[in-house]
Design a protein around this motif. Structure first.
Motif: not given
Length: 145
Positions: A53-65
């Motif tokens: 929504e904020l056009d933040l394309f340099n963030i990679t989010a993932q589910v991880s320990d």
């Protein structure tokens, strides 16, 4: 914590604990790339929607320990940990570049903890105590989905 991290525009940052995504969004404006991990799938999905929504394309989010970091993306210029560990986690220290900085709260989860800044040097690590804090504990494994 963000100020203590001393993020530069060419840095790659690992954030442990995505939460609402607020910290990752702030970091995205300060550095080249943010990798953010959380053990709770719902939090990652909600944060990803906000990033789009904020056009933040340099963030990679993932589910991880988060206690294990992201070895496939390492090494990192900066690492920020938003949950307290009894000691700086070894896997995260190993993923820090020489000259890199990690900010992490350390101490028992039921007491006041200390926010520290760890700088990796050619010969080891330098530790600076910044202030007393109180964070939730860094928990290994994934949360319930």
């Amino acid at each position: 914590m963000t100020q203590a991290l001393n993020v530069g525009p060419r840095d790659t940052v690992l954030e442990i604990g995505t939460g609402s995504g607020y910290q990752a969004a702030i970091l995205s404006g300060l550095c080249r790339r943010v990798y953010t991990v959380d053990r709770h799938r719902r939090l990652v999905q909600e944060a990803e929607a906000i990033f789009r929504e904020l056009d933040l394309f340099n963030i990679t989010a993932q589910v991880s320990d988060g206690s294990r970091g992201l070895p496939d993306q390492a090494p990192f210029d900066r690492i920020i940990v938003t949950a307290a560990a009894e000691d700086p986690p070894g896997p995260l220290l190993a993923q820090l570049k020489i000259g890199g900085i990690m900010v992490v709260p350390v101490g028992q989860s039921d007491t006041v903890q200390t926010l520290i800044r760890v700088t990796r040097t050619e010969t080891g690590f330098d530790y600076d105590e910044l202030r007393q804090v109180r964070f939730v504990p860094l928990v290994e494994g994934l949360g319930q989905t």
